[in-house]
Design an enzyme around this catalytic site. Structure first.
Site, PDB file in Angstrom:
ATOM      1  N   GLY A 111     -20.960 -11.676 -14.273  1.00  0.00           N
ATOM      2  CA  GLY A 111     -19.751 -11.610 -15.261  1.00  0.00           C
ATOM      3  C   GLY A 111     -20.092 -11.378 -16.428  1.00  0.00           C
ATOM      4  O   GLY A 111     -21.050 -11.809 -16.740  1.00  0.00           O
ATOM      5  N   ASP A 148     -20.493 -20.840 -16.402  1.00  0.00           N
ATOM      6  CA  ASP A 148     -20.703 -22.305 -15.712  1.00  0.00           C
ATOM      7  C   ASP A 148     -21.860 -23.089 -16.356  1.00  0.00           C
ATOM      8  O   ASP A 148     -21.956 -24.144 -15.944  1.00  0.00           O
ATOM      9  CB  ASP A 148     -20.695 -21.907 -14.291  1.00  0.00           C
ATOM     10  CG  ASP A 148     -19.435 -21.408 -13.582  1.00  0.00           C
ATOM     11  OD1 ASP A 148     -18.669 -21.183 -14.219  1.00  0.00           O
ATOM     12  OD2 ASP A 148     -19.517 -21.175 -12.435  1.00  0.00           O
ATOM     13  N   ARG A 184     -13.567 -15.900 -21.160  1.00  0.00           N
ATOM     14  CA  ARG A 184     -14.609 -14.973 -21.023  1.00  0.00           C
ATOM     15  C   ARG A 184     -14.526 -13.676 -21.917  1.00  0.00           C
ATOM     16  O   ARG A 184     -15.680 -13.359 -22.296  1.00  0.00           O
ATOM     17  CB  ARG A 184     -14.614 -14.360 -19.503  1.00  0.00           C
ATOM     18  CG  ARG A 184     -15.553 -13.832 -18.999  1.00  0.00           C
ATOM     19  CD  ARG A 184     -15.734 -13.073 -17.714  1.00  0.00           C
ATOM     20  NE  ARG A 184     -15.707 -14.163 -16.660  1.00  0.00           N
ATOM     21  CZ  ARG A 184     -16.963 -14.431 -15.897  1.00  0.00           C
ATOM     22  NH1 ARG A 184     -18.105 -14.132 -16.613  1.00  0.00           N
ATOM     23  NH2 ARG A 184     -16.840 -15.355 -15.211  1.00  0.00           N
TER      24      ARG A 184
END
Length: 400
Positions: free
Chosen positions: A16, A159, A316
């Site tokens: 990601g 995370d 994000r």
């Protein structure tokens, strides 16, 4: 006098996107260029090396770009990754993802195309690889390391769950945005006197819910490491709401969290990526419905409605915050320190506030998750701590 051949460094980003990737690419590139390295940017993570055709007559520019000062300076302060990214895993490449020039060679439903990746690395003349990614992307870097490829890895993930480091690029911006957006949503929750349920990232590790809650973003949080009783959550939130003059309360829900009666996480569909992951999503909706259903038990028979929001890509996207501008710069330079000293098979890291490196083997050895006994109250469903002395910047993210 015979000129020495320039050594070649290759940089890629996988998994990601997060804010801070471009500053890391820029730092490593500028340092490498100053040391007379040729620097290649591999496009779309490991997919770029899979797609390279080892033939000088073929145009490989869709897969590889030579990086210059001008290129990295233009993108160096922005979010995302200008090299693009993918979740390609060359040891488990589906037949549909095998490029045309490799179709005769790999015909199974699932293929290990590592031999072709090694040929591409040799064809491009790569001396050192600097992959930037989470534990999935870096697990393949570890695999290449075992095949003799010199790799120095940089940890990146919202995370913050790459083992071996207290900090991963992208985490600070995620926390900053989560706190900011949660505070904005409070005005609506307060106006309507509701519960506010916010779903945040966190597949296996609950740092993205725990740390913002510690910072005052929410009254409670539920995390993947501890299956929770939703009735107990409803009771706690009802108490928080009753004690709040504006009559609302807030819970952050990790996307990987589970209620105690559930057998598995909540998924959006059945599709599985090359690393064996299904896309998470929906636990926030389920918690919201359950809270509404259970609320009369703790509110004198009257139902409490819910404001329910998944933050998703809002945390994000966009530019990095200060920490995710500074740490990537340091990580990129630290990676080059290791390259210049001839060290490989390392993961750059932060340990108790100090920059360091550890063997890359750590990324395949275990998962990094919240220490529940130490940092999470299962009774109060919120962070707990005994002392801040000698703790890392984000308190409960130490991995040492």
């Amino acid at each position: 006098m015979v000129k020495k051949k320039k050594k070649t460094l290759a940089i890629l980003t996988g998994g990601g996107d997060v804010p801070g990737l471009n500053p890391a690419i820029r730092a490593a590139t500028i340092r490498a260029l100053s040391e007379s390295y040729r620097v290649l940017g591999i496009r779309r993570g490991w997919a770029g090396l899979v797609d390279v055709v080892p033939d000088k007559k073929v145009d490989n520019s869709p897969h590889v770009v030579e990086l210059t000062h001008d290129i990295v300076n233009r993108a160096g302060r922005t979010g995302g990754t200008f090299l693009h990214t993918s979740r390609t895993r060359p040891v488990r490449l589906p037949l549909a993802a095998v490029p045309e020039h490799l179709r005769d060679r790999y015909q199974d439903e699932i293929n290990d195309v590592t031999p072709s990746v090694l040929e591409a690395i040799d064809f491009l003349g790569i001396d050192f690889m600097v992959p930037i990614g989470g534990d999935d992307t870096l697990s393949y870097a570890h695999h290449l390391h075992t095949q003799g490829v010199k790799c120095v890895a940089i940890p990146k993930t919202m995370d913050n769950d790459v083992p071996g480091t207290d900090y991963c690029i992208g985490f600070s911006t995620c926390v900053t945005r989560t706190v900011e957006l949660t505070h904005r949503l409070r005005t609506t929750a307060g106006s309507h006197e509701r519960f506010l349920v916010i779903e945040v990232f966190g597949r296996y590790a609950g740092y993205t819910a725990l740390v913002p809650t510690l910072a005052g973003a929410a009254h409670r949080c539920v995390i993947p490491e501890h299956p929770f009783d939703v009735a107990h959550l409803a009771e706690l939130l009802s108490e928080d709401r009753a004690a709040n003059p504006s009559h609302y309360s807030v819970v952050l829900v990790s996307e990987g969290a589970t209620m105690s009666h559930q057998d598995e996480m909540s998924f959006e569909g059945s599709e599985i990526d090359q690393y064996g992951h299904r896309k998470l999503g929906g636990i926030g909706d389920q918690v919201a419905m359950e809270l509404k259903r259970l609320s009369p038990q703790f509110n004198s028979g009257r139902r409490i409605n819910v404001v329910n929001q998944r933050l998703g890509y809002l945390v994000r996207c966009g530019d990095p915050d200060a920490i995710d501008s500074i740490v990537p710069m340091a990580f990129g330079n630290l990676a080059m320190d290791l390259v210049l000293s001839g060290k490989s098979g390392r993961l750059v890291c932060l340990r108790n506030g100090c920059y360091d490196s550890v063997p890359i083997d750590v990324v395949v050895g275990r998962k990094k998750v919240v220490d529940v006994d130490k940092y999470y109250s299962v009774k109060r469903l919120r962070p707990m701590y005994k002392s801040f002395e000698r703790q890392p910047l984000f308190i409960m993210t130490s991995d040492f």
